[in-house]
Design a protein around this motif. Sequence first.
Motif, PDB file in Angstrom:
ATOM      1  N   GLN A  52      31.053  29.223  46.973  1.00  5.15           N
ATOM      2  CA  GLN A  52      31.565  27.995  46.371  1.00  5.15           C
ATOM      3  C   GLN A  52      30.542  26.878  46.521  1.00  5.15           C
ATOM      4  O   GLN A  52      29.855  26.779  47.534  1.00  5.15           O
ATOM      5  CB  GLN A  52      32.881  27.585  47.031  1.00  5.15           C
ATOM      6  CG  GLN A  52      34.006  28.572  46.766  1.00  5.15           C
ATOM      7  CD  GLN A  52      35.330  28.051  47.266  1.00  5.15           C
ATOM      8  OE1 GLN A  52      35.415  26.948  47.759  1.00  5.15           O
ATOM      9  NE2 GLN A  52      36.355  28.876  47.123  1.00  5.15           N
ATOM     10  N   ASN A  53      30.439  26.053  45.482  1.00  7.06           N
ATOM     11  CA  ASN A  53      29.499  24.926  45.520  1.00  7.06           C
ATOM     12  C   ASN A  53      29.978  23.852  46.474  1.00  7.06           C
ATOM     13  O   ASN A  53      31.152  23.511  46.513  1.00  7.06           O
ATOM     14  CB  ASN A  53      29.343  24.329  44.120  1.00  7.06           C
ATOM     15  CG  ASN A  53      28.687  25.294  43.158  1.00  7.06           C
ATOM     16  OD1 ASN A  53      27.802  26.031  43.545  1.00  7.06           O
ATOM     17  ND2 ASN A  53      29.136  25.289  41.912  1.00  7.06           N
ATOM     18  N   ASN A  54      29.065  23.319  47.257  1.00  2.44           N
ATOM     19  CA  ASN A  54      29.384  22.216  48.173  1.00  2.44           C
ATOM     20  C   ASN A  54      28.823  20.927  47.594  1.00  2.44           C
ATOM     21  O   ASN A  54      27.602  20.748  47.517  1.00  2.44           O
ATOM     22  CB  ASN A  54      28.789  22.483  49.557  1.00  2.44           C
ATOM     23  CG  ASN A  54      29.411  23.692  50.220  1.00  2.44           C
ATOM     24  OD1 ASN A  54      30.616  23.865  50.165  1.00  2.44           O
ATOM     25  ND2 ASN A  54      28.594  24.533  50.846  1.00  2.44           N
ATOM     26  N   TRP A  81      48.711  33.738  46.124  1.00  2.00           N
ATOM     27  CA  TRP A  81      48.777  33.935  47.576  1.00  2.00           C
ATOM     28  C   TRP A  81      47.483  34.505  48.160  1.00  2.00           C
ATOM     29  O   TRP A  81      47.263  34.443  49.374  1.00  2.00           O
ATOM     30  CB  TRP A  81      49.965  34.823  47.931  1.00  2.00           C
ATOM     31  CG  TRP A  81      49.806  36.280  47.607  1.00  2.00           C
ATOM     32  CD1 TRP A  81      49.852  36.847  46.385  1.00  2.00           C
ATOM     33  CD2 TRP A  81      49.598  37.338  48.535  1.00  2.00           C
ATOM     34  NE1 TRP A  81      49.677  38.201  46.468  1.00  2.00           N
ATOM     35  CE2 TRP A  81      49.523  38.531  47.786  1.00  2.00           C
ATOM     36  CE3 TRP A  81      49.485  37.416  49.920  1.00  2.00           C
ATOM     37  CZ2 TRP A  81      49.326  39.778  48.371  1.00  2.00           C
ATOM     38  CZ3 TRP A  81      49.283  38.652  50.505  1.00  2.00           C
ATOM     39  CH2 TRP A  81      49.202  39.815  49.739  1.00  2.00           C
ATOM     40  N   VAL A  82      46.596  35.059  47.305  1.00  2.00           N
ATOM     41  CA  VAL A  82      45.290  35.529  47.789  1.00  2.00           C
ATOM     42  C   VAL A  82      44.186  34.562  47.365  1.00  2.00           C
ATOM     43  O   VAL A  82      43.003  34.923  47.319  1.00  2.00           O
ATOM     44  CB  VAL A  82      44.982  36.955  47.280  1.00  2.00           C
ATOM     45  CG1 VAL A  82      45.893  37.960  47.928  1.00  2.00           C
ATOM     46  CG2 VAL A  82      45.076  37.037  45.756  1.00  2.00           C
ATOM     47  N   ASP A  83      44.586  33.312  47.049  1.00  2.00           N
ATOM     48  CA  ASP A  83      43.648  32.243  46.669  1.00  2.00           C
ATOM     49  C   ASP A  83      42.797  32.604  45.457  1.00  2.00           C
ATOM     50  O   ASP A  83      41.595  32.346  45.405  1.00  2.00           O
ATOM     51  CB  ASP A  83      42.749  31.867  47.854  1.00  2.00           C
ATOM     52  CG  ASP A  83      43.521  31.156  48.944  1.00  2.00           C
ATOM     53  OD1 ASP A  83      44.490  30.458  48.612  1.00  2.00           O
ATOM     54  OD2 ASP A  83      43.173  31.310  50.128  1.00  2.00           O
ATOM     55  N   MET A  84      43.427  33.220  44.460  1.00  2.00           N
ATOM     56  CA  MET A  84      42.743  33.588  43.227  1.00  2.00           C
ATOM     57  C   MET A  84      43.399  32.847  42.066  1.00  2.00           C
ATOM     58  O   MET A  84      44.620  32.762  42.001  1.00  2.00           O
ATOM     59  CB  MET A  84      42.844  35.100  43.029  1.00  2.00           C
ATOM     60  CG  MET A  84      41.860  35.682  42.048  1.00  2.00           C
ATOM     61  SD  MET A  84      41.942  37.495  42.024  1.00  2.00           S
ATOM     62  CE  MET A  84      41.325  37.871  43.669  1.00  2.00           C
ATOM     63  N   LEU A 127      38.589  43.971  46.010  1.00  2.00           N
ATOM     64  CA  LEU A 127      38.256  42.785  45.226  1.00  2.00           C
ATOM     65  C   LEU A 127      38.050  41.569  46.130  1.00  2.00           C
ATOM     66  O   LEU A 127      37.115  40.788  45.944  1.00  2.00           O
ATOM     67  CB  LEU A 127      39.380  42.508  44.221  1.00  2.00           C
ATOM     68  CG  LEU A 127      39.087  41.504  43.105  1.00  2.00           C
ATOM     69  CD1 LEU A 127      37.923  41.957  42.254  1.00  2.00           C
ATOM     70  CD2 LEU A 127      40.310  41.308  42.243  1.00  2.00           C
ATOM     71  N   GLY A 128      38.937  41.422  47.143  1.00  2.00           N
ATOM     72  CA  GLY A 128      38.812  40.308  48.073  1.00  2.00           C
ATOM     73  C   GLY A 128      37.519  40.364  48.867  1.00  2.00           C
ATOM     74  O   GLY A 128      36.861  39.340  49.091  1.00  2.00           O
ATOM     75  N   ALA A 129      37.134  41.577  49.296  1.00  2.00           N
ATOM     76  CA  ALA A 129      35.895  41.736  50.067  1.00  2.00           C
ATOM     77  C   ALA A 129      34.675  41.391  49.212  1.00  2.00           C
ATOM     78  O   ALA A 129      33.737  40.721  49.671  1.00  2.00           O
ATOM     79  CB  ALA A 129      35.801  43.169  50.588  1.00  2.00           C
ATOM     80  N   LEU A 130      34.681  41.839  47.966  1.00  2.00           N
ATOM     81  CA  LEU A 130      33.571  41.532  47.057  1.00  2.00           C
ATOM     82  C   LEU A 130      33.493  40.037  46.759  1.00  2.00           C
ATOM     83  O   LEU A 130      32.408  39.469  46.634  1.00  2.00           O
ATOM     84  CB  LEU A 130      33.738  42.317  45.754  1.00  2.00           C
ATOM     85  CG  LEU A 130      33.525  43.832  45.846  1.00  2.00           C
ATOM     86  CD1 LEU A 130      33.953  44.507  44.549  1.00  2.00           C
ATOM     87  CD2 LEU A 130      32.069  44.153  46.149  1.00  2.00           C
ATOM     88  N   TYR A 131      34.655  39.409  46.638  1.00  2.00           N
ATOM     89  CA  TYR A 131      34.702  37.961  46.383  1.00  2.00           C
ATOM     90  C   TYR A 131      34.093  37.185  47.551  1.00  2.00           C
ATOM     91  O   TYR A 131      33.296  36.266  47.360  1.00  2.00           O
ATOM     92  CB  TYR A 131      36.156  37.539  46.154  1.00  2.00           C
ATOM     93  CG  TYR A 131      36.349  36.063  45.906  1.00  2.00           C
ATOM     94  CD1 TYR A 131      35.935  35.483  44.720  1.00  2.00           C
ATOM     95  CD2 TYR A 131      36.954  35.248  46.860  1.00  2.00           C
ATOM     96  CE1 TYR A 131      36.106  34.132  44.482  1.00  2.00           C
ATOM     97  CE2 TYR A 131      37.134  33.894  46.636  1.00  2.00           C
ATOM     98  CZ  TYR A 131      36.711  33.336  45.446  1.00  2.00           C
ATOM     99  OH  TYR A 131      36.884  32.004  45.226  1.00  2.00           O
ATOM    100  N   GLU A 132      34.472  37.568  48.777  1.00  2.00           N
ATOM    101  CA  GLU A 132      33.943  36.904  49.973  1.00  2.00           C
ATOM    102  C   GLU A 132      32.435  37.097  50.077  1.00  2.00           C
ATOM    103  O   GLU A 132      31.699  36.200  50.488  1.00  2.00           O
ATOM    104  CB  GLU A 132      34.620  37.465  51.222  1.00  2.00           C
ATOM    105  CG  GLU A 132      36.085  37.084  51.377  1.00  2.00           C
ATOM    106  CD  GLU A 132      36.257  35.631  51.775  1.00  2.00           C
ATOM    107  OE1 GLU A 132      35.329  35.078  52.397  1.00  2.00           O
ATOM    108  OE2 GLU A 132      37.311  35.060  51.457  1.00  2.00           O
TER     109      GLU A 132
END
Length: 671
Positions: A14-16, A184-187, A4-9
Amino acid sequence: MNILGALYEKNCVQNNYTKRDVDKPWMTKGLRNACKKKNNLYSCFLKLRTKESEDKYKKYKNKLVWIIRKHKKEYYSDLLDKSKSDMKATWQIMNSVLKNKAKSGISQYFVKDDNEIYDQHEIVNEFNNYFVNVGPSLAAKIPIVKTVSHTVMGCTESIFLDGTDKEEIMNIVKNFANKRSKDWVDMDMMFVKEIMGCVIEPFTYICNLSFSTGIFPDNMKTAKVIPLYKSGEKCMFTNYRPISLLPQFSKILEKLFVTRLDQFIDKQNILNNNQYGFRANKSTSMALMDLIEQITTAVDQKQCCVSIYVDLKKAFDTIDHNILLEKLNKYGIRGPVLQWVSSYLSNRKQFVQINDIRSELCGITCGVPQGSVLGPKLFILYVNDLVNVSGLLKCVLFADDTTFICLGEDIEQMLEMMQTEFVKIQTWFKVNKLSLNIDKTNYMIFSNKKRTVNGTFKVDGIEICRVSEVKFLGVIIDEKLTWRAHIDYLRTKISRSIAVLHKVKDIFNDKALFILYNAIIVPHLIYCIEVWGNACKTITNPIFILQKRAVRIITRKHYYHPSNILFQELGLLKFYELVDYYVLQIMYKAHKNILPMNIQLNFVKRISNYNLKGLEIFIKPKIRTNLKDKCTSVRGVRLWNGLDYDYKNAGSINSFKRMIKVHLLKNYEFV
């Protein structure tokens, strides 16, 4: 989680936003183009210096300013509407409007053993060591008691965990609050809600596998802890409390377990009726009402009442896992289910994060996770047998907020009896590894008798302080039950909120101001209003005056404008009608027999062998004092008996609330 973390990355960008977009988020692309056109018109006016160019520029500029202000008000109105159920988000919006910078409350340095620490990595590690060890340190100081109090009432039945399905999980996820706090996994939960439809099948399999094997996944046991400043010197670690952010997926699995645990607890009637914390259809107002009804009944019957307000040190952090598991086993939580709870409690880890700096991971050896779904349930099961320790003292609990009540006619004898009984209670605390905070434990005497009290009350040789007022569950109780101290406290709170409304009234539109009124003033007004709202009008009138002032601000009326028509137009109830509104809700629940048992006993319906129209009324209690007359059990009966039959026959509590509100608002037409 790795997949899930790999797919998220890989897939989620994220919008800048530019700084200008962040500062003025209501500015659309069209408005920015209009601003450029305005600047061009101004440049043209500077070159030509003609009346025509000046008028053209000013007309366009004035129209643009009006449109921008309108957009700004609509933007904040929509923003407040989305966050109206989230007080934290509401105040973040308010602070951004008022240009109040959010204060982290974290000191730049800390003191340990007379040494100052400035290194941020060292600070987060010291914080983590303090939070992890505070529970075991307190438990180690509690003397070992050889005499064990067998007060747990066993259950012969055993719980069984049914499997879950995709529909149940989706409903649970949908009902979670839309929070942006990251684990802790920034989710965050918002992200989980977005992707749950894609991962529901494997996650359902994991949940069912967890229940069948009795194993709680280790990857769901890591907590991110944020220190929150309480009071005192900011450079001391002891003046902060931890806010734990648990993995988002663990909350879902815990909720599935809690749903099944609650069904078993309710079916077997395991929890004591005196416990009001973290239970369906029970609340702080119910706990407070139970306490006040007992006190006022005693005073009305010419008795005295002594109430002891017990404070425990870090109660959630000192719970002994072995004792907890032993109690759960007696309550019927056995076999694979007990193994699952044991797995849930063991091998838990946490780290502290301040800004972007994280501490090292540390293991947790005792206590239940705060901020979790399951932790509070385990705590109330842990302290459930406290009620059985003393056969002479009555008890009201809301999680770890505990009050013992002693009734009698001779105060000195009552204090002696309390002294004896509290030895048993203190022994129970020691056996169960709970640390009594003697400095914050105090008692109060309620009586109509005017005489000096010579007795004292001691615990472990230390005299407990007698007070004239105490804060219990957010409400200040005074020994005469006038509620003057609590209303003075409310006046301060509401006045500050009114000042905020006054500051932002030119920035927000009418809809946004109405939302703010309901967000920052109404919660103060209605919290436990059914208990304290019936106080003397000379005491409560300042609250009503402040409410009228707030309504005039949100409707942009002058100070002396009649408020009655404003309440009617907004569909708002005045303070005194608000009291009746919430008291009548208690009466409807009493009518439907759905109040907690201890409170339901205060309401008795009239019984007749004939089919009379007046069967839907309650018996008026016989009272002696004005103190009892202001209680819900007396005033509520009076209000209920005066209602028409149609209101009493409402099909649900929600329809009853709508009908009563319309009924109360109609009265404003004739005022």
